[in-house]
Enzyme design. Sequence first.
Site, PDB file in Angstrom:
ATOM      1  N   SER A 580       0.844  -1.194   0.000  1.00 38.67           N
ATOM      2  CA  SER A 580       0.000   0.000   0.000  1.00 38.67           C
ATOM      3  C   SER A 580       0.875   1.239   0.000  1.00 38.67           C
ATOM      4  O   SER A 580       2.029   1.212   0.465  1.00 38.67           O
ATOM      5  CB  SER A 580      -0.894   0.015   1.239  1.00 38.67           C
ATOM      6  OG  SER A 580      -1.543   1.266   1.394  1.00 38.67           O
ATOM      7  N   TYR A 593      -3.129  -0.724  10.336  1.00 38.91           N
ATOM      8  CA  TYR A 593      -3.086  -1.078   8.910  1.00 38.91           C
ATOM      9  C   TYR A 593      -1.753  -0.662   8.290  1.00 38.91           C
ATOM     10  O   TYR A 593      -1.087  -1.450   7.600  1.00 38.91           O
ATOM     11  CB  TYR A 593      -4.245  -0.395   8.192  1.00 38.91           C
ATOM     12  CG  TYR A 593      -4.244  -0.578   6.679  1.00 38.91           C
ATOM     13  CD1 TYR A 593      -4.740  -1.739   6.109  1.00 38.91           C
ATOM     14  CD2 TYR A 593      -3.754   0.418   5.837  1.00 38.91           C
ATOM     15  CE1 TYR A 593      -4.748  -1.916   4.730  1.00 38.91           C
ATOM     16  CE2 TYR A 593      -3.753   0.261   4.460  1.00 38.91           C
ATOM     17  CZ  TYR A 593      -4.251  -0.906   3.913  1.00 38.91           C
ATOM     18  OH  TYR A 593      -4.248  -1.069   2.554  1.00 38.91           O
TER      19      TYR A 593
END
Length: 703
Positions: A580, A593
Amino acid sequence: MSTVDDLIARSNRLGADRRNTNYAGGNTSAKGTDTDPVTGAPVDLLWVKGSGGDLGTLTPGGLAVLRLDRLRALVDVYPGSPGVASPEREDEMVAAFDYCLHGRGGAAPSIDTAMHGLVEAAHVDHLHPDAGIAFATAADGEALTKECFGDRVAWVPWRRPGFQLGLDIAAVKQANPRAIGVILGGHGITAWGGTSEECEANSLEIIRSAQAFIDERGRPEPFGPIVEGYQALPEAERHARAAALAPVIRGLASTDRRQVGHYTGSDVVLDFLARAEHPRLAALGTSCPDHFLRTKVRPLVLDLPPTAPLDETINRLRQLHAQYRAEYAAYYTQYATPDSPPMRGADPAIVLVPGVGMFSYGANKQTARVAGEFYVNAVNVMRGAEAISSYRPIDEAEKFRIEYWALEEAKLQRMPKPKPLATRIALVTGGGSGIGRAIAHRLAAEGACVVVADRNADGAAAVAAELNAATSAPPSGASAAAADAARTWGTDVAVPVTVDVTDTAAVQRALQQTVLAFGGIDLVVNNAGLSISKPLLETTDGDWDIQHGVMARGSFVVSREAARALIDQGMGGDIVYIASKNSVFAGPNNVAYSAAKADQAHQVRLLAAELGAHGIRVNGVNPDGVVRGSGIFSSGWGAQRAATYGVPEEELGAYYAKRTLLKLEVLPEHVANAVFALTAGDLTHTTGLHVPVDAGVAAAFLR
């Protein structure tokens, strides 16, 4: 029904039953009259299954259409003397078929066209039934044919398929007016009839009578007694052993070129390998041309029991593989002529492991599976021949003439160029939705076999079904039988696997299923993920643990277990992490996350450094703002991020796009494009790279 409709319906019925003929084996024909569009006069035509088609899925587009008068006129120019084939001239006759076509002629005429056109019967079937080939390969097949059929079926000695064989069969029919067909030595059967129904009935009579004769007269144990210690392992143990051996065997079978594998532990194969006579019979090789063209002249057979230590078994397989390659090269050298095509590869297409099963190989899953099906046909043929006589296939010189026939080489050269990921086997975690689904679709579209792995069993199954449907849609106008056959055979692109990547045992089972489905593994995409967006003080231990469990630990476990198979295989490979932008960008309310994604990003670097010695490349993709179609965003993450940025959830994708340098929204397909770019072969010297797919976020630029 029209002549063509009758022919298609008969072909589909015969081809749908594997007792009648093998996949893509045999051909059918019908003669009839149509109107010549140029002269308006009636013209006699032959409709015959074209080269390379399959009877079970045959449609009108798969028929070659020839003018019967021109085809039969070739008899006057055939260069071979009566009763003596002229192999170097047979190819000229196949080329001459093009001058006999009616209009555009439909499909390319096959080598068997003469057999159908020269026989004086309105309808002709040429089939490869196991029972019929058992007679054809029996040492005293001619006498057995007479005993079984009397004067209803005649015997034609072995002759390579071609124009002379068509002349032979036509002469035999003329000399035997009561005959309904023939047994072709070393090959198969041909039957005929005045109507389509009569022809089909005659074909089935030959097949069923031959099988009944074998059942009633055959010895009870044609393969000999069971050898103690060579019996099949219990199913779970057998599959575990097969999964441990599959990557090793695939690596050996891919020495010349990468292959896809297929495994079967069918009762037919396991019983054959447990019997005393299997080494002798396997060494004799297959006989029917359709068989050995797909299975090679003989298989590689392991000569150890299934309980032998795994290391010993692997070492012996390596020895036998080297021996097999040397023997195949000697076979080629012995029979090749100056104008023979180059040797196509010396690796086995069939590997037999007693107590475990059969591994078969090809350029794609269907080819590998069909090769295995053909060897099962060959085992059935051996059983039948040994039951009523002794198995005696055609000699190797004849096999070589067909295997390296110029016409066969031309057929191979006409095959379409492989797609970029052909022969690659991919495992995509989180493949049941969102980015994973898009990646699975792109990899499959580019030729890969795909294992769709997901915690959601229904989602994985749905995506696998989508991938298979995209490649197995029945041809337009296909009959019901043809459509059913296409759906049955069109399952060779993708398989679903249910897996929780936080469970090591479940991951190991998923890898086992992968190598049993396709023979090995080449490409792993660590995509499984989830996200819980909260400020630091609201982030619970559970929030942290679940995200690190799925993404950090899960991708580590998947990579570790896949690396075992990749290393055993010895063919290199790719591992791709879907990380990400957040792995390098510090944003608010996202500590669990982002930390898990940073862990994944560093795994890329660490594994690239460690696995490079094995030719395994490890790279990453850093997406951002993938809202539409994203499983994570649809599960509540989108609402949380929208609240964080103070925008309506339905406008979140547009919000992310506005803050990028390119002002473009990122979709799952764009992430899939990056995975393809990393693995398709152009970046062969790239490992340890992270590719941003974020439309340009300056704060996330890699430094």
